[in-house]
Motif scaffolding. Sequence first.
Motif, mmCIF file in Angstrom:
data_model
loop_
_atom_site.group_PDB
_atom_site.id
_atom_site.type_symbol
_atom_site.label_atom_id
_atom_site.label_comp_id
_atom_site.label_asym_id
_atom_site.label_seq_id
_atom_site.Cartn_x
_atom_site.Cartn_y
_atom_site.Cartn_z
ATOM 1 N N GLU A 13 88.138 -4.290 50.011
ATOM 2 C CA GLU A 13 88.857 -3.480 50.996
ATOM 3 C C GLU A 13 89.369 -4.338 52.150
ATOM 4 O O GLU A 13 89.678 -3.826 53.217
ATOM 5 N N PHE A 14 89.410 -5.641 51.949
ATOM 6 C CA PHE A 14 90.016 -6.522 52.948
ATOM 7 C C PHE A 14 90.640 -7.712 52.231
ATOM 8 O O PHE A 14 90.261 -8.041 51.113
ATOM 9 N N VAL A 15 91.597 -8.312 52.893
ATOM 10 C CA VAL A 15 92.345 -9.415 52.275
ATOM 11 C C VAL A 15 91.670 -10.726 52.636
ATOM 12 O O VAL A 15 91.239 -10.917 53.776
ATOM 13 N N VAL A 16 91.563 -11.638 51.689
ATOM 14 C CA VAL A 16 91.020 -12.974 51.962
ATOM 15 C C VAL A 16 92.109 -14.012 51.657
ATOM 16 O O VAL A 16 93.083 -13.708 50.969
ATOM 17 N N PRO A 17 91.950 -15.205 52.168
ATOM 18 C CA PRO A 17 93.004 -16.203 51.976
ATOM 19 C C PRO A 17 93.347 -16.462 50.515
ATOM 20 O O PRO A 17 94.497 -16.773 50.183
ATOM 21 N N SER A 22 92.533 -8.866 58.614
ATOM 22 C CA SER A 22 91.923 -9.342 59.866
ATOM 23 C C SER A 22 92.894 -10.244 60.621
ATOM 24 O O SER A 22 93.883 -10.727 60.071
ATOM 25 N N ALA A 81 92.259 -13.170 61.646
ATOM 26 C CA ALA A 81 92.159 -14.520 61.080
ATOM 27 C C ALA A 81 93.122 -14.676 59.915
ATOM 28 O O ALA A 81 93.786 -15.710 59.766
ATOM 29 N N HIS A 110 92.213 -3.614 54.706
ATOM 30 C CA HIS A 110 92.128 -4.215 56.034
ATOM 31 C C HIS A 110 92.657 -5.652 56.038
ATOM 32 O O HIS A 110 92.410 -6.419 55.111
#
Lengths: 666, 318
Positions: free
Chosen positions: B275-279, B229, B231, B227
């Motif tokens: 399961e999601f991308v972070v900065p 987001s 942001a 995922h």
Amino acid sequence: MNTRHAAILWVIAALGISMLPQLIGMPVLVVAIALLPIVWRLLAQFRNWKPMSIWLRVLATAFAVTALFLTYGQLLGRRIAVSMLLLMLSLKLLETFRIRDARIVASLSLFLCATQFLFHQGIPMIVYFIACLLSTLTALMYLQRQEAFANLRNIPETGRSLFSELGFGLRLMLLALPVGLALFLLFPRWVSPLWGVPEDALDARSGLSDSMTPGSIQSLYMDDSPAFRAAFEGPVPSRGELYWRGPVFWDFDGRRWRGNYLGRTIDATTKPDPGKAPFRYSVQMEPTEQSWLFALDYPALEPRGASLSMDYQLITRQPITQLRNYVMASDPDFVDTPQLGLTMRGAALELPVGFNPRTAKMVAGWRRETNSDAAIIRRALAHFNQEQFHYTLNPPLLNRNTIDEFLFDTRRGFCEHYASAFTVMMRMAGIPARIVTGYQGGWYSEMGSYVLVRQSDAHAWSEVWIRGTGWRRVDPTAAVAPERVERGAMSLAIPRRHILDFEWLRDVRNTLDLLQRGWNSWVIAFDSDRQSRLFTVFGWGIFDSAKLVIAMGVTLLVAGAAIFMIMPLLLRFRSSRKQDPLVRLWQKFITKLANAGLDPQPSMGPAEIAAMASAQLSYAADVIYRITELYTFCRYSPRNSGQVELKELIQDFNPSRTDEYARREP
Amino acid sequence: MTEITAHPSTSANDRLERLKTALDAVNQIVMGKDQQVKLAFSCLLARGHLLIEDLPGVGKTTLAHALATVIGVRYQRIQFTSDLLPADILGVSIYRRDQEKFEFHPGPIFAELVLADEINRATPKAQSALLEAMAEGQVTIEGKTHTLPQPFFVIATQNALDLVGTFPLPDSQLDRFLLSISLGFPEPDIERKLLTARDRLSLLRDTEPVIGPHDVLQLHQDCRQVHVSEALLDYLQALLAETRNNRWFETGLSPRAGIGLLHCCKAFAYLEGREFVVPEDVKAVFPGLSRHRMTVPHGMETSVDEQISGMLDQLAIP
């Protein structure tokens, strides 16, 4: 708001707001003519009407100008010029279908707003001015946007609320504030304003005038507007001593009292010695359109442009059309005219022939009983005191023999009735007497340490001349209603003057007068004289126009630079306003970390922040990791639950309280 | 065409587990280069090709070989030299007298993992033969189109550009590589281990494949599911926009590079087990993605790496 209509509606709103104070005081016909084009333009907008034909427009303009001329009866003067501008702007709406025209209307409504300062300069004008400026800026902004998208059929929605639009306008105004301030303080001022035209300088104001009839002071009693303010250097005299001397009247025609030509034109030969005057004070006087300055008995100084007349009125050469400040000293013990000249004596004894026979009879009876003037005076005052006289706001109407009717029939009156009757009685007894009008008392402001005198404090009293002591003040009202002098005009046992006349409201108004006084002395009274002395506090001496211009240039440059410095801050403020609550929470957390001595950078991601913070604040590492984990989860994962917990954690997070975390550790 | 792997069909969790095992195995061989290995895996998972720029002898080939081994795919190595011809890469058609027809002999490019060693030593003609194959996933020889195997992953190595006798790759060709990494000299304690431990080559020979080509295709799909987001997209776009404002680099990143960045970030996040991308994923991947695509503006005395880290430190995460 629908974007298609927004721009023109804002233009109309801006025009409407700037018209408002003008409309209130205008004849009904002119108001109707001013409102019609607005109504037509609104209908045209929503019903897609075509612009009006040129002939109709010319006809409408001709009609409006004719109506204006017929209403005012002339085409010169400030009031009519401003009305003309207002009408023309309103009529301009008939042909306002292009952005260029709309922009002209919006800009000129700002000009219309500025013209209102010719008529009113009070504090409420600030609110009016800000409303005008804000609506005009918003209108211009909408027009700009419409022009930018002129090629498109529809203007894209900005998605901005009305408040953020207005907020933008406010920010623009804030940005311009330093420049405005610099221009206000430093732009060279004329010694007398260009608009200092006396004949119609201000709207008709009530105040003491150059004659007195029964009922003239009574009408002032209804008026709560400030007359003047006096700040004493030393102790403030007691209320009973606060007799502010104004117009002095000698000539009586049976009904109306007037000033004496000689009294007004001959200067006082002996004047009180200012050095011996016990009361020193400075007066800030509201404009009156008249020539009297007010001072306590007896004025010892002659302010600029004013002179002391023979009967000790302070008379200015020019009517007072602007706020006026003067310094005054008063000596109550001064002996006024120990030797009364023949001409003056004649004037102080003259009575119209064939009026008030009953009074004359009564006074003649008193005169037969005693030869002493003082006894006669006592007798007259006792007469007011012992007989059933009433101090009232609603005295019955008086006919030809006003004094007779008052003394023997109605016995109800206001201060001018008593002063007038007393003076006539004195003259009948052969004692020189005259009437003095002015103000009595005032409200002492503890916060501002000054005495506020309102129009409702207007008063009339008598003066009698007695050999050896000169002119002496006698206030017959005090004999009837001593509380008028001791506790002020408002303490009289008179029913409420109007529906909103409550004592607490009067107190609030009196207290708020401090603001008005500050506004007067800092803004209105800031004239060329004050301006040139602006820099004397720095020891830079008097500034002339050239120096002021240089100072203005430098200040504007500095202000300009400052604005460029503030701009990024303002922009950041704007962007932070648009953030969602999650980001605001995170910012709060970051701020708390920064307050704890850490140096979180905006380029750091949550994980980096967590690593840094937990390394330095190891006792709170668990909480920090939990917060960053929750934040990461809420902000970046598809499921964003846990915001409530995050909020609680961040609100409770207090990195400086190590003891709490240490306690929580086990 | 390919050998059947030991784990033909598996669940997503199982795949992730074995991917991590593979990662660990490579880290055992190429010691002390966890970040670079992770990036190499991300590149593989994002269906991109990898460029390794460094001096000879720092472990470029070892890394490529280890990758091929743990993934369990066919592995071909092409040593690029100045006399290398396109046919040496793609293959040739040879006339078979007995059958009286031409027969196509596929070149070394027909493998799941191709190591193009010292790519900048070959002539532009040979280079472009490889790079076209990388872009298209197929080769056309004498009018006949041959499909390359799936997955298809090229690791190219390149020596430092100032060495004599090289043909530097043009920018347009460099854009075909999703990531570029540089291994650099090992840390002292790692180097001590290298000197004392077993020979890397024999270690390689003993390493077993952990995942197979079919798994790689499945993993590609898994990575796409990660995922992203709004942001994070904001940050990504801010980053792309920042590269284009002429303050840091001569030219900014292309939209293709932007898409590549997104895929790479997804793969990196997947490798991290998220399961999601972070900065932080973006910041980890970005230098490798942009280093070979960017040049420092004329007159600046800094290196590309310094510019990149400077930019990342300046740009606020929205």
